[in-house]
Write an enzyme that holds these catalytic residues in place. Structure first.
Site, PDB file in Angstrom:
ATOM      1  N   TYR A  15       0.779  -1.298   0.139  1.00 51.31           N
ATOM      2  CA  TYR A  15       0.062   0.061   0.008  1.00 51.31           C
ATOM      3  C   TYR A  15       0.941   1.312  -0.217  1.00 51.31           C
ATOM      4  CZ  TYR A  15      -3.802  -3.062   1.292  1.00 51.31           C
ATOM      5  OH  TYR A  15      -4.899  -4.170   1.186  1.00 51.31           O
ATOM      6  N   HIS A  20      -4.167   6.271  -1.452  1.00 51.72           N
ATOM      7  CA  HIS A  20      -4.857   6.429   0.011  1.00 51.72           C
ATOM      8  C   HIS A  20      -3.849   6.624   0.967  1.00 51.72           C
ATOM      9  CE1 HIS A  20      -8.791   6.091   1.536  1.00 51.72           C
ATOM     10  NE2 HIS A  20      -8.915   4.649   1.846  1.00 51.72           N
ATOM     11  N   PHE A  66      -5.176  -0.290   9.555  1.00 46.85           N
ATOM     12  CA  PHE A  66      -5.996  -0.244   8.421  1.00 46.85           C
ATOM     13  C   PHE A  66      -6.882   1.149   8.515  1.00 46.85           C
ATOM     14  CE2 PHE A  66      -3.801  -4.490   7.781  1.00 46.85           C
ATOM     15  CZ  PHE A  66      -3.579  -4.252   6.623  1.00 46.85           C
ATOM     16  N   ASN A  68     -10.138   1.730   7.964  1.00 47.09           N
ATOM     17  CA  ASN A  68     -11.223   2.075   8.354  1.00 47.09           C
ATOM     18  C   ASN A  68     -11.292   1.881  10.079  1.00 47.09           C
ATOM     19  OD1 ASN A  68     -10.854  -0.762   8.359  1.00 47.09           O
ATOM     20  ND2 ASN A  68     -12.679  -1.358   7.626  1.00 47.09           N
ATOM     21  N   ASP A  93      -5.823  11.752   2.437  1.00 44.80           N
ATOM     22  CA  ASP A  93      -6.073  11.977   0.806  1.00 44.80           C
ATOM     23  C   ASP A  93      -7.367  12.338   0.592  1.00 44.80           C
ATOM     24  OD1 ASP A  93      -6.861   9.126   2.159  1.00 44.80           O
ATOM     25  OD2 ASP A  93      -7.584   8.788  -0.188  1.00 44.80           O
ATOM     26  N   ASN A 114     -13.302   6.612   4.944  1.00 44.52           N
ATOM     27  CA  ASN A 114     -13.412   5.706   6.134  1.00 44.52           C
ATOM     28  C   ASN A 114     -12.449   5.953   7.479  1.00 44.52           C
ATOM     29  OD1 ASN A 114     -15.615   4.396   4.894  1.00 44.52           O
ATOM     30  ND2 ASN A 114     -14.094   2.876   4.015  1.00 44.52           N
TER      31      ASN A 114
END
Length: 200
Positions: A15, A20, A66, A68, A93, A114
């Site tokens: 990632y 993100h 993560f 969320n 972002d 989220n």
């Protein structure tokens, strides 16, 4: 004044370079600027650094939960160090701004983000500061998830990096609680330097 700087993203090498993770990129740049290293802190479910600037202690945080579940990490650190929501700045972002645009904002809705949604829930308020780093929008709502989890094009990443540097210039004002000054520094983009005339 801002006492806790948070950058949102997803942990893991897959990632790292995705849109993100723009908030992570900003915190990495801030840590380099303040010459501190982020270290894993299990109790806060994140990577954390402490910096002392002009006698003020500030915290840098990258939640490792993560996206969320970001609020768990933010709320745990804020509660432990008795940091109020309006002393927190969250870099994230932003689909509604083009790459190269950056805006400072206080409070407001999570707009479907989220990470912000969970921070709202865990802090019990939306009254914290956000640094909105533009990543652009794919144009179709159904494509958003795919878009944020992909790497930006090289020129888009360059534009995002430029606005990250611009936002760093506001950090002394943010730490001093001079939010109007910080807003001006962040929202005022310098015009591109004119190219030197070509020799005859």
């Amino acid at each position: 004044m801002i006492k806790l700087f948070v950058g949102l993203g997803n942990p893991g090498p897959e990632y790292e370079a995705t849109r993100h993770n723009a908030g992570f990129w900003w915190i990495d740049a801030l840590a380099a600027e303040l010459k501190v290293g982020l270290q894993p802190e299990k109790g806060f479910q994140g990577r954390v650094a402490r910096a002392s600037v002009h006698g003020h202690t500030v915290w840098l945080l990258q939640p490792q939960t993560f996206m969320n579940l970001s609020g768990r990490s933010v709320a745990a650190l804020a509660r432990f160090y008795k940091i109020q929501p309006d002393e927190i700045l969250v870099a994230h972002d932003e689909l509604d701004l083009t790459p190269g645009q950056v805006k400072l904002k206080f409070s407001g809705s999570h707009a479907g983000h989220n990470g912000l949604r969970d921070i709202h829930a865990q802090l019990g308020t939306s009254d914290y500061w956000r640094l909105r780093l533009g990543i652009g929008h794919p144009g179709v709502k159904a494509e958003v998830i795919n878009w944020v989890l992909k790497k930006p094009l090289a020129e888009q990443r360059e534009a995002i990096d430029t606005c990250i540097v611009r936002a760093l210039h506001s950090v002394p004002a943010l730490m001093a609680g001079e939010m109007d000054k910080a807003t001006l520094l962040i929202h005022t983009a310098k015009p591109p330097r004119p190219k030197p005339p070509r020799p005859e």
